[in-house]
Design an enzyme around this catalytic site. Sequence first.
Site, PDB file in Angstrom:
ATOM      1  N   LYS A 260       0.839  -1.194   0.000  1.00 10.29           N
ATOM      2  CA  LYS A 260       0.000   0.000   0.000  1.00 10.29           C
ATOM      3  C   LYS A 260       0.877   1.247   0.000  1.00 10.29           C
ATOM      4  O   LYS A 260       1.538   1.570   0.980  1.00 10.29           O
ATOM      5  CB  LYS A 260      -0.878   0.050   1.250  1.00 10.29           C
TER       6      LYS A 260
ATOM      7  N   GLY B  50       6.921   5.455   8.285  1.00 13.99           N
ATOM      8  CA  GLY B  50       5.974   6.555   8.423  1.00 13.99           C
ATOM      9  C   GLY B  50       6.182   7.252   9.760  1.00 13.99           C
ATOM     10  O   GLY B  50       7.270   7.204  10.328  1.00 13.99           O
TER      11      GLY B  50
ATOM     12  N   GLY C 286       3.218   4.401  13.695  1.00 10.85           N
ATOM     13  CA  GLY C 286       4.077   3.253  14.001  1.00 10.85           C
ATOM     14  C   GLY C 286       3.725   2.625  15.339  1.00 10.85           C
ATOM     15  O   GLY C 286       3.680   1.396  15.470  1.00 10.85           O
TER      16      GLY C 286
ATOM     17  N   GLU D 272      10.124   2.045  10.694  1.00 10.03           N
ATOM     18  CA  GLU D 272      11.070   3.142  10.469  1.00 10.03           C
ATOM     19  C   GLU D 272      10.265   4.427  10.614  1.00 10.03           C
ATOM     20  O   GLU D 272       9.396   4.704   9.789  1.00 10.03           O
ATOM     21  CB  GLU D 272      11.661   3.076   9.060  1.00 10.03           C
TER      22      GLU D 272
ATOM     23  N   CYS E  12      12.920  12.044   6.590  1.00 10.77           N
ATOM     24  CA  CYS E  12      13.066  11.529   7.955  1.00 10.77           C
ATOM     25  C   CYS E  12      14.450  11.893   8.483  1.00 10.77           C
ATOM     26  O   CYS E  12      14.642  12.023   9.680  1.00 10.77           O
ATOM     27  CB  CYS E  12      12.869  10.033   7.963  1.00 10.77           C
TER      28      CYS E  12
ATOM     29  N   GLU F 235       9.428  16.596  15.692  1.00 14.72           N
ATOM     30  CA  GLU F 235       9.584  16.582  14.242  1.00 14.72           C
ATOM     31  C   GLU F 235       8.589  17.566  13.615  1.00 14.72           C
ATOM     32  O   GLU F 235       7.413  17.557  13.958  1.00 14.72           O
ATOM     33  CB  GLU F 235       9.316  15.167  13.708  1.00 14.72           C
TER      34      GLU F 235
HETATM   35  P1  NAD Z   1       2.122   8.551   8.060  1.00 18.41           P
HETATM   36  O1  NAD Z   1       2.475   7.797   9.283  1.00 18.41           O
HETATM   37  O2  NAD Z   1       1.031   9.534   8.139  1.00 18.41           O
HETATM   38  O3  NAD Z   1       1.708   7.543   6.890  1.00 18.41           O
HETATM   39  C1  NAD Z   1       2.573   6.511   6.472  1.00 18.41           C
HETATM   40  C2  NAD Z   1       1.744   5.428   5.800  1.00 18.41           C
HETATM   41  O4  NAD Z   1       0.925   4.790   6.776  1.00 18.41           O
HETATM   42  C3  NAD Z   1       0.800   5.939   4.722  1.00 18.41           C
HETATM   43  O5  NAD Z   1       0.804   5.038   3.639  1.00 18.41           O
HETATM   44  C4  NAD Z   1      -0.543   5.931   5.422  1.00 18.41           C
HETATM   45  O6  NAD Z   1      -1.619   5.804   4.538  1.00 18.41           O
HETATM   46  C5  NAD Z   1      -0.403   4.710   6.311  1.00 18.41           C
HETATM   47  N1  NAD Z   1      -1.305   4.640   7.479  1.00 18.41           N
HETATM   48  C6  NAD Z   1      -1.999   5.634   8.062  1.00 18.41           C
HETATM   49  N2  NAD Z   1      -2.711   5.168   9.095  1.00 18.41           N
HETATM   50  C7  NAD Z   1      -2.459   3.844   9.183  1.00 18.41           C
HETATM   51  C8  NAD Z   1      -2.892   2.817  10.061  1.00 18.41           C
HETATM   52  N3  NAD Z   1      -3.728   3.042  11.067  1.00 18.41           N
HETATM   53  N4  NAD Z   1      -2.423   1.559   9.857  1.00 18.41           N
HETATM   54  C9  NAD Z   1      -1.556   1.310   8.855  1.00 18.41           C
HETATM   55  N5  NAD Z   1      -1.118   2.251   8.002  1.00 18.41           N
HETATM   56  C10 NAD Z   1      -1.561   3.500   8.160  1.00 18.41           C
HETATM   57  O7  NAD Z   1       3.477   9.221   7.543  1.00 18.41           O
HETATM   58  P2  NAD Z   1       3.679  10.157   6.260  1.00 18.41           P
HETATM   59  O8  NAD Z   1       3.087  11.482   6.561  1.00 18.41           O
HETATM   60  O9  NAD Z   1       3.277   9.465   5.026  1.00 18.41           O
HETATM   61  O10 NAD Z   1       5.261  10.261   6.242  1.00 18.41           O
HETATM   62  C11 NAD Z   1       5.971  11.136   7.033  1.00 18.41           C
HETATM   63  C12 NAD Z   1       6.552  10.427   8.240  1.00 18.41           C
HETATM   64  O11 NAD Z   1       7.338   9.313   7.817  1.00 18.41           O
HETATM   65  C13 NAD Z   1       7.499  11.302   9.033  1.00 18.41           C
HETATM   66  O12 NAD Z   1       7.291  11.117  10.406  1.00 18.41           O
HETATM   67  C14 NAD Z   1       8.871  10.775   8.643  1.00 18.41           C
HETATM   68  O13 NAD Z   1       9.892  11.020   9.578  1.00 18.41           O
HETATM   69  C15 NAD Z   1       8.599   9.333   8.468  1.00 18.41           C
HETATM   70  N6  NAD Z   1       9.623   8.711   7.634  1.00 18.41           N
HETATM   71  C16 NAD Z   1      10.521   7.871   8.224  1.00 18.41           C
HETATM   72  C17 NAD Z   1      11.526   7.299   7.474  1.00 18.41           C
HETATM   73  C18 NAD Z   1      12.518   6.366   8.120  1.00 18.41           C
HETATM   74  O14 NAD Z   1      13.089   5.560   7.409  1.00 18.41           O
HETATM   75  N7  NAD Z   1      12.761   6.425   9.411  1.00 18.41           N
HETATM   76  C19 NAD Z   1      11.613   7.554   6.101  1.00 18.41           C
HETATM   77  C20 NAD Z   1      10.683   8.423   5.524  1.00 18.41           C
HETATM   78  C21 NAD Z   1       9.687   8.974   6.302  1.00 18.41           C
END
Ligand code: NAD
Length: 497
Positions: free
Chosen positions: A175, A228, A233, A250, A284, A385
Site C-alpha cells: 500500500k 511513516g 508506528g 522506520e 526523515c 519533528e
Molecule cells: P504517516 O504515518 O502519516 O503515513 C505513512 C503510511 O501509513 C501511509 O501510507 C498511510 O496511509 C499509512 N497509514 C496511516 N494510518 C495507518 C494505520 N492506522 N495503519 C496502517 N497504516 C496507516 O506518515 P507520512 O506522513 O506518510 O510520512 C511522514 C513520516 O514518515 C514522518 O514522520 C517521517 O519522519 C517518516 N519517515 C521515516 C523514514 C525512516 O526511514 N525512518 C523515512 C521516511 C519517512
Amino acid sequence: MSTRYQNFIDGKWVDALGGETFENRNPADWEEVVGVFAKSGKEDVERAVESAREGLEAWKRVPPPIRGNILKKAADLLVERQEAFAEDMTREMGKVIAETSGDIQEAIDTGYYAGGEGRRFFGRTVPSELRNKAAFTIHLPMGVVGVICPWNFPMAIPSWKIFPALLAGNAVVFKPASDVPLSGTNFIKTLVDAGVHPKAINLVHGPGSSVGNAMQENTAVRALSFTGSTEIGKRIARKAADTLQRVSLELGGKNAQIVWEDADLDLALYGVLWGAYGTTGQRCTATSRLIVHEKVFKPFMEMLQQAVEALELGNGLDPKTDVGPLINEAQLRTVAEYVAIGQQEGATLLTGGEPYEEGVCKKGFFYRPTVFTDVTPEMRIAKEEIFGPVLSVLKVRDWKEAVYVHNNTDYGLSSSIYTRDVNLAFHAMEELVAGITYVNAPTIGAECHLPFGGCKETGNGHREGGWSPYEFFTETKTVYVDYSGALQRAQIDTEEA
Ligand code: NAD
Ligand code: MN
C-alpha cells in the site's frame, strides 16, 4: 478527463470492489489532477492476500539466483524509465527533478543489490559438537508480507522493502501513501514487466486506516514493513501484539548537524542547506536542528541567513528550483503551527516564517525556508519533528553541552558533525544517540547498501538497507543431520576435551 489507475490484484489491474476513487493532485499546482486512483477497503485487501497466498506457492519455488535475475531485469527497466518516472514523481509530490531522479536511482541500486543477493543468499555451516553430525542454517520466506510506505520517497522506500522481500521468496501486498500512488503504480508495473510472478506482487491503493488495518487483521500476513510517522508506528506495534505479526518500523526523526569551532564553515553551510531544505525539509533524515559552537555562531548565522534567503522556490520540474512545495495543505498548516509555537516559546525568527505565494507558487503549498535562533533545548521546536523547511538553531559552549542538546529528543535517526578534530569526530560516533553519524557531511545521504534506521522512537530496532532486510523478511531455519546411525544426545554424549 484524468487518467484512472487501478489496483493490481490476482495478476490483473482492477477497480476497488466498492467502486470508489480518490484524486492525486500536484502540490506545486493543486488545479492539476495527476490521476484518479482506486480507493480500496478491507475486501480488496482480503482479495490481495488471497492472490498473494497463491503467488507465494509458485514464487518461493523459483531458485533464488533466478529470482535475483528477474529483479535485476526490473532494475534495468527502471533505468530505461527513469526520466519519465521522475517527472511523474515530481508532479505528484513536488520534490525537484534531480531529487526524484535520485529517488528512482536508489530503487535501481537496491534492485541490483537484490539481484546479486540471489547468488549470495547464504546460510551458515556450523560444526557440531558431536561426531558424524552436520549443522547449518537456511533462510526460508516468511510467506505473505505487507508493505506500507510514506509519501516522501515514493519509489526508494518501497524498493528497500519489496526487492528484499521478493528475493527472499515472499509474496507482497503493498500500500503506497495516498499522496503518491502513481510512483507506487510505476514500480509495481515494472516488477510485473520484469517477470515477477504476477500474483506474488499485489498493489492496493487507499487510506491507511482501512487498508492498513486490514493488512494487520489478516493473520496470513506474517510480517509488515512500515515506514511513516511515530504516531502511526506505535499504533501498528500495538495492533501487531494481538497476532505477534513481525513488524519493522522506520519512523520519525529530529536530526541535528553540529558545527564545531574548528569546522570549515563553507562546507558546513553547504551541508546544512542541503540537509535542512532538500526535499523541502520533508525527509526523515532532514536537518531540523543546527547545534553551533558559540565561537563561530555569529559569522555562521550571517552566512546562513544570506544563503537561505537566496534559495529559489518553485515547481520542481524547473531546473532553477532549489526548494519545491510541501506535500499537501495539512502539512503546510502543520509547518505554520510550529512556526507560531516557536514564536510563542520565545525563539527569534531569523528568516522565513510565512507561506510563499509569488508567481508560479500561488497555486501550490509553498513555505519560505525558515530559520529560528535563540532556541533552547526544552522548546518544542527543538524536540519535535516538524517535517518542513524549518531549522532550529541552538548555541553551545562545550562538547558536553553539545551532546546533551543533541540527545535531548525522543528520536535518534541521523546526526552530523563538522569538525577537523579527529578525536572529537570519534567521540561523536560514540556519544550521539542515532542510527547514523556523518562526519563532515550532512544528515541526509544514506547509501542503499548500508544499514539504515534509528534509535529510540525512530523505530523498533530493525534496519533497512544492505543485508539487514534479508533477515527481517526470512525465517532462519536450523538444520541438524545426524549420519552416525545412533542416538547421540547433545550436551550429554559429548567427548571430554
Ligand atoms: P504517516 O504515518 O502519516 O503515513 C505513512 C503510511 O501509513 C501511509 O501510507 C498511510 O496511509 C499509512 N497509514 C496511516 N494510518 C495507518 C494505520 N492506522 N495503519 C496502517 N497504516 C496507516 O506518515 P507520512 O506522513 O506518510 O510520512 C511522514 C513520516 O514518515 C514522518 O514522520 C517521517 O519522519 C517518516 N519517515 C521515516 C523514514 C525512516 O526511514 N525512518 C523515512 C521516511 C519517512
Ligand atoms: Mn500527490
